[in-house]
Design a protein around this motif. Structure first.
Motif, short mmCIF file in Angstrom:
data_model
loop_
_atom_site.label_atom_id
_atom_site.label_comp_id
_atom_site.label_asym_id
_atom_site.label_seq_id
_atom_site.Cartn_x
_atom_site.Cartn_y
_atom_site.Cartn_z
N GLY A 61 -21.01 -2.66 -5.86
CA GLY A 61 -21.11 -1.25 -5.48
C GLY A 61 -20.85 -0.97 -4.01
N ASP A 62 -20.77 -2.02 -3.17
CA ASP A 62 -20.44 -1.79 -1.75
C ASP A 62 -19.01 -1.26 -1.64
N TRP A 63 -18.80 -0.40 -0.65
CA TRP A 63 -17.45 0.09 -0.34
C TRP A 63 -16.92 -0.70 0.84
N VAL A 64 -15.66 -1.12 0.74
CA VAL A 64 -15.07 -1.90 1.84
C VAL A 64 -13.65 -1.44 2.10
N GLY A 106 -22.60 4.75 6.40
CA GLY A 106 -22.79 6.00 7.15
C GLY A 106 -21.88 7.11 6.67
N PRO A 107 -21.54 8.05 7.58
CA PRO A 107 -20.86 9.28 7.18
C PRO A 107 -19.50 9.06 6.51
N VAL A 108 -18.80 7.98 6.84
CA VAL A 108 -17.47 7.79 6.25
C VAL A 108 -17.55 7.65 4.72
N SER A 134 -11.68 7.60 1.78
CA SER A 134 -10.25 7.43 2.10
C SER A 134 -9.96 7.68 3.58
N TRP A 135 -10.85 8.36 4.29
CA TRP A 135 -10.64 8.53 5.73
C TRP A 135 -10.59 7.18 6.45
N ALA A 136 -11.19 6.16 5.84
CA ALA A 136 -11.16 4.83 6.46
C ALA A 136 -9.74 4.23 6.46
N LEU A 137 -8.83 4.88 5.75
CA LEU A 137 -7.42 4.47 5.81
C LEU A 137 -6.60 5.47 6.62
N MET A 197 -14.28 8.25 17.49
CA MET A 197 -13.63 9.08 16.47
C MET A 197 -14.65 9.57 15.44
N SER A 198 -15.61 8.70 15.08
CA SER A 198 -16.64 9.11 14.12
C SER A 198 -17.42 10.30 14.67
#
Ligand code: NDP
Length: 338
Positions: free
Chosen positions: A86-89, A111-113, A118-121, A293-294
């Motif tokens: 269930g972790d997002w990476v 956190g907020p991401v 998809s903002w992590a890309l 940026m965050s």
């Protein structure tokens, strides 16, 4: 498990025949491994370089190998102490549904991401990082200066222009077509955005940069660069991020040799022209980018448009279209639901 491999190397623009969709078993993690399920797949222009042999800043993908790519994935199964189901990476798992990882190339999202993984890309990932470092570290924009940015509505360019506005600059974007230009002015807040396909593009750029150009963020090359160069101010800076107009070229450019004019301008105007490869030059500063940026994102300072397409099987045509400017925003493939 579906995966898209490089079937053959393109000559010029890639075609769908250069890719092949294969189906196989979902791999099983062994000790210390993690099984990842791709949710978002990032398509980026650098992948064109990886499809060809020859010098590039990234090694080529081998024939029959899975196309590489940054992804946002969910941990489906884990035999690794640091990752749980269930972790997002963020991962480099490529154009496929499932992949195994030993955890070394993963970046866990927290956190907020997680509100918008998809903002992590995009603005919180590689393209945003590229914009941030290229503009601030190499471009060094000062309040009141003129910053021109090419591919202005894309993943990198849209962030470059918005950071330049935050720094108090006069920002002129360059994009393909009226819709993209309107969006850059009305939604991204650029002072102007000019269509590089318009017949009077070079004159229009000159007219809208009445005090010359102090920073040109280069992502395109070709005709756009030819229009920008004569307008550069003394001590101007040119971060060279990409040259997408040439990625599909098979022959050297024809026409008059512009090299003496280019070098002459660098000399007389004392320009600083610096190429950079984000991961190699700035990998160690990702944390600095990510925290700043965050914060900006949390303050709602940025607009970030995604151009997402549903289904792994659409990745080849979507990628081909991006190299032709058919995308409008950061190109993503939604591979699976979450
Ligand atoms: P974009 O989302 O900006 O998509 C590519 C865009 O390039 C197209 O939408 C199109 O926009 C523009 N384009 C394509 N062909 C031409 C052309 N002939 N003339 C003018 N514009 C063209 O992609 P990214 O934001 O992901 O990447 C932008 C650039 O940054 C690329 O050159 C890429 O290689 C580079 N890059 C470099 C990195 C580095 O480490 N150095 C890291 C990441 C990206 P339009 O319709 O507006 O013309």
């Amino acid at each position: 498990n579906r995966r898209i491999v490089l079937a053959s190397r393109p000559h010029g623009a890639p075609t769908e025949a250069n890719f092949r969709l294969e189906t196989g078993h979902v791999p099983t993690p062994s000790a210390g491994q993690i099984l990842l399920r791709t949710v978002w797949l990032s398509l980026d222009p650098y992948m064109r370089g990886r499809m060809s042999e020859g010098p590039s800043y990234v090694p080529p993908v081998a024939i029959n190998e899975v196309m590489g790519a940054g992804t946002v994935a969910i941990v489906e199964r884990s035999d690794h102490p640091d990752y749980a189901e269930g972790d997002w990476v963020v991962s480099n798992s490529g154009w496929q549904d499932f992949a195994l990882s030993d955890g070394k190339d993963l970046f866990k999202l927290s956190g907020p991401v997680l509100k918008h993984p998809s903002w992590a890309l995009g603005m919180l990932g590689m393209p945003g990082f590229t914009a941030y470092m290229g503009l601030l570290d190499i471009g060094q924009p000062q309040p009141g200066e003129t910053v021109v940015v090419a591919a202005a509505t894309g993943a990198v360019g849209s962030i470059v222009g918005q950071i330049a506005k935050l720094k108090g600059c006069y920002v002129v974007g360059i994009a393909g077509g009226a819709d993209k230009c309107r969006y850059a002015e009305e939604s991204l807040g650029f002072d102007r955005c000019l269509d590089h396909r318009a017949g009077d593009f070079a004159e229009s750029l000159k007219r809208h940069c009445p005090e010359g150009i102090d920073v040109y963020f280069e992502s395109v090359g070709g005709k756009v660069f030819s229009a920008v160069l004569p307008l550069m101010n003394t001590k101007g800076r040119i971060p060279v991020c990409g040259l997408i107009a040439d990625y599909n070229s098979t022959e050297p450019a024809v026409g008059p040799n512009q090299l003496p004019q280019f070098q002459g301008t660098i000399l007389r105007k004392r320009l600083r022209v610096q190429g950079f490869i984000i991961t190699q030059d700035y990998g160690h500063r990702f944390g600095e980018f990510f925290s700043q940026m965050s914060q900006w994102v949390a303050e709602d300072r940025f607009v970030f448009r995604e151009d997402s397409v549903e289904g792994l099987d659409h990745a080849p045509e979507t990628f081909i279209g991006m190299l032709e400017g058919k995308n409008f925003g950061k190109v993503l493939i939604r591979v699976a639901g979450d």
